[in-house]
Design a protein around this motif. Structure first.
Motif, PDB file in Angstrom:
ATOM      1  N   GLU A 411     -28.508  95.307 -17.286  1.00 14.63           N
ATOM      2  CA  GLU A 411     -29.688  95.759 -17.739  1.00 14.63           C
ATOM      3  C   GLU A 411     -30.466  96.768 -18.984  1.00 14.63           C
ATOM      4  N   PRO A 413     -31.712  96.243 -23.152  1.00 12.55           N
ATOM      5  CA  PRO A 413     -32.673  95.288 -23.191  1.00 12.55           C
ATOM      6  C   PRO A 413     -32.413  94.771 -24.341  1.00 12.55           C
ATOM      7  N   ARG A 465     -37.227  96.459 -16.521  1.00 18.04           N
ATOM      8  CA  ARG A 465     -35.717  97.514 -17.073  1.00 18.04           C
ATOM      9  C   ARG A 465     -35.235  96.667 -17.941  1.00 18.04           C
ATOM     10  N   THR A 466     -35.945  95.534 -18.726  1.00 17.01           N
ATOM     11  CA  THR A 466     -35.587  94.405 -20.208  1.00 17.01           C
ATOM     12  C   THR A 466     -36.388  95.056 -21.335  1.00 17.01           C
ATOM     13  N   ASP A 541     -39.650  88.631 -18.783  1.00 21.37           N
ATOM     14  CA  ASP A 541     -38.148  88.960 -18.929  1.00 21.37           C
ATOM     15  C   ASP A 541     -37.805  88.851 -20.266  1.00 21.37           C
ATOM     16  N   TYR A 543     -34.520  89.025 -20.854  1.00 21.22           N
ATOM     17  CA  TYR A 543     -33.549  87.958 -20.829  1.00 21.22           C
ATOM     18  C   TYR A 543     -33.908  86.710 -20.645  1.00 21.22           C
TER      19      TYR A 543
END
Length: 726
Positions: A411, A413, A465-466, A541, A543
């Motif tokens: 979770e 960043p 959440r990123t 996103d 990620y």
């Protein structure tokens, strides 16, 4: 043959946990009655001080007026009387040196008198200034070690408080900490300076909007994530004791993949601990609001209500102290390392930051129609500008060896700084960018498919959440801050870069007002600044590989490690920024760089030497003992004619892995013996380039061995012990 070595019994280790202080007759407490009873808040001071003294003190606190010595004397008497009524025998100037923790030196109130007795005394001079020895605190070259003098200076904007022990109590007075030359040796002094810079810039901006305010402040609410494990497990793990994280540990069959711990029912022992923590924090005036299970097994979170940033920073340090202190009462240890367990979520300190007037008007509140709320758009655009221009600085001040493990994992960043605004504001800023601002998306109601459930108000945008820096309704959440870190420096940076951004927008506005009315001038400035800094906005996103590529195209930095990020801290642009707003001098800024590099080097060095020692004295002997038992089994089996081919394969595999471990550990020991150069920067680079890969290689082999060595031979608690036995 009998076995003389026996691993400790994990179940027996935790069969009689501590019960803490909440007895059956003490299951509840009156929050309203106890809240702030151990903190000397303004209402208590006002009630005890003469009216004229109170008026002068209030000017110092709210308007930064100089402190009158007579006022200090009066406050000192009140403070001493209030503290001794609560059992305090000593006082201390409580400060935040550049270790990232707090420090204190206790002095007694007692002074002998001529009659052979003693009296309790405390003067304004003692309140205002203390003189702890500064020689052994980090200074980063601000002064040579032999220059020992340092001063603590009372911070009247943060309330004094009582810290209790079963044998007594101490009055703690929040202070700044400076050298003999007045240079900041702490995190508090720059924070207070940045608050004043933000106040001046904010008041300047508010004049355009006809907002009558006496002061502009930043507010902070920092969410604290942490792990709890039984103290038996903790003290049987030298890596947790020395480094704060597990340097070994095979991933258990079950981790967090079932998502069953997050917001799950809180186990009784842990809940009792949480209640005890909250009770102590309430008594200290810390407004904690939420508690819950976090994502990883054994991980939890506590979060307060917003406070003025200076008080919030002090309370955040108090929260960490109380979390650790109370854990011992329950035979637990509270771990705040950013990544204590590999393969599981790390812990952050999501720092929720906003800007408001002193009378409570939140300047980051968008309202029902953000597109028409020009005051909000002005300040929000300033944030966008500040974060884009100083992405390097924001990344540098949350850089640490611990946070390197966390960023970009689960979770946490990524190391790329960007801003998430949500669908509604993202749409508004797309309109501003085009120069055609007309509307705001509406949230509406969310129907749940059955009349028995109420229709829920639906926000106009989701959360991300990123994102390292996300707008979350009426504030920005700096999610990249590490759990073990003081929030003072990140907030100092946010205040400072915001001050610069506000002033820049005011300058642009002044220029536009020479030829346009206010509304036209403001829209022009908003469009101009938004277009210049639009690349920092990202709602996707963080990620994804695509974002890594897209961020590079946008010119955003991807500083993956501490040693990549720290050099940006002392860049010419950042040095000029801090000097312009009198927050940090060039020497003070460079000192922080030197200290952070030194802390990185020493932290990794401790990890490297602990890894090598544990392998040498714990893991290798344990594997040899087990191999010895296998060899004895093979010898007896061969004599008795047993089919022992399988046992032979196990023994061969272990012997091969043991040889590899011994070789890898030898390489690590050699790298630990090397320093990599004479400067701290060269030593830190050696840690990153050589020691960390050597440690990782050793761990990789050791973790494989853990899966093969008999459980009763493995010399330390495993992940399945530490995370799941409560």
């Amino acid at each position: 043959m009998s076995k003389s070595f026996k691993r400790f019994d994990a179940i027996a280790a935790v069969k009689s946990p501590g019960n803490g202080s909440l007895s059956p007759g003490d299951k509840s407490f009156d929050i309203l009655h106890i809240f702030g009873e151990n903190a000397l808040h303004l209402t208590e001071l006002k009630a005890r001080l003469p009216k004229q003294i109170w008026k002068e003190l209030k000017k110092t606190i709210t308007e930064n007026a100089p402190l009158n010595p007579d006022v200090a004397d009066a406050v000192a008497v009140v403070m001493k009387n209030w503290a001794t009524e609560r059992g305090a025998t000593h006082y201390t100037h409580w400060f935040q040196p550049l270790t990232g923790h707090t420090a204190e030196k206790h002095d007694s109130f007692i002074t002998p008198n001529q009659g052979g007795g003693a009296v309790a005394e405390f003067s304004g001079k003692e309140l205002i200034q203390g003189e702890p020895d500064a020689s052994s605190f980090p200074s980063g070259g601000l002064r040579p070690t032999f220059e020992a003098r340092g001063y603590t200076a009372w911070d009247p904007t943060s309330p004094a408080f009582i810290m209790e022990n079963e044998n007594g109590a101490t009055l703690c007075i929040p202070t700044a900490f400076v050298s003999w030359k007045g240079e900041a040796l702490d995190h508090k002094t720059p924070l207070l300076r940045s608050a004043e810079a933000l106040n001046k810039a904010g008041l300047r901006a508010l004049k355009y909007f006809d907002v009558d305010a006496t002061r502009v402040v930043s507010t902070v609410g920092a969410e604290q994530e942490y792990f709890l494990i039984d103290k038996e497990f903790f003290y049987r793990r030298p890596d947790l004791v020395m480094a704060g994280r597990s340097l070994f540990g095979a991933v258990p069959p079950k981790g967090q993949e079932l998502d069953d711990h997050y917001f799950g029912s809180i186990q009784d022992r842990v809940l009792s601990y949480m209640l005890d923590v909250e009770k102590e924090l309430y008594r200290l005036g810390v407004p904690v609001k939420t508690r819950h299970n976090e994502v990883a097994p054994g991980q939890y979170e506590i979060a307060p209500i917003f406070e003025t940033s200076n008080v919030a920073a002090d309370h955040q340090q108090l929260m960490m102290i109380v979390l650790r202190k109370v854990a011992r009462k329950y035979d637990l240890v509270c771990i705040m390392h950013e990544k204590p367990f590999a393969g599981l979520n790390g812990s952050g300190k999501h720092t929720n930051w906003s800007v408001s007037t002193s009378d409570g008007m939140n300047l980051m509140e968008p309202g029902n129609d953000p597109h028409s709320n020009m005051l909000f758009l002005f300040f929000c655009t300033a944030v966008i500008s500040a974060v884009h221009k100083h992405q390097d600085l924001l990344r540098a001040v949350i850089a640490s060896a611990g946070n390197d493990h966390r960023l970009g994992a689960n979770e946490a960043p990524p190391a790329i700084i960007s801003i998430f605004l949500g669908d509604q504001l993202d749409d508004i800023y797309a309109q501003i960018k085009s120069g055609d601002l007309k509307s705001s998306k509406k949230g509406g109601l969310l129907g749940l498919g059955t009349p028995v459930l109420p229709a829920l108000p639906k926000h106009a945008g989701d959360r991300n959440r990123t994102s390292p820096f996300a707008f979350t309704g009426n504030k920005f959440e700096f999610r990249a801050v590490g759990s073990a870190q003081s929030v003072s420096l990140p907030v100092t940076v946010l205040n400072t870069i915001m001050s610069e951004a506000i002033d820049h927008m005011c300058d642009l506005l002044d220029e536009q007002l020479k030829s346009a009315d206010f509304e036209t001038a403001l829209k022009t400035v908003l469009t101009q600044v938004t277009n210049a800094h639009y690349p920092i906005l990202f709602n996707g996103d963080g990620y994804s590989d695509e974002w890594q590529e897209e961020a590079a195209k946008r010119g955003l930095l991807n500083l993956k490690t501490t040693m990549d990020a720290l050099p940006y801290l002392k860049s010419d642009d950042n040095a000029a920024l801090f000097e312009k707003y009198s927050v940090l001098s060039k020497a003070e800024l460079e000192s922080r760089f030197e200290i952070f590099v030194d802390q990185y080097f020493k932290g990794i060095n401790i990890e490297g030497e602990t890894t090598a020692s544990m392998v040498q004295t714990m893991i290798i002997p344990s594997v040899i003992r087990y191999l010895n038992e296998l060899a004895a089994t093979l010898d007896r089996g061969d004599k008795l004619g047993f089919a022992i081919a399988g046992t032979k394969r196990v023994a061969d595999h272990l012997a091969s892995e043991l040889d590899a471990l011994i070789e890898a550990n030898g390489a690590l020991i050699a790298q630990n013996a090397e320093l990599g150069g004479d400067t701290e920067h060269e030593k830190a680079e050696h840690m990153r380039t050589n020691v960390i890969p050597a440690m990782n290689k050793v761990r990789e082999i050791a973790d494989r061995l853990e899966r093969y060595v008999a459980d009763d031979y493995w010399p330390m608690p495993t992940y399945k012990d530490m995370l799941f036995i409560k």
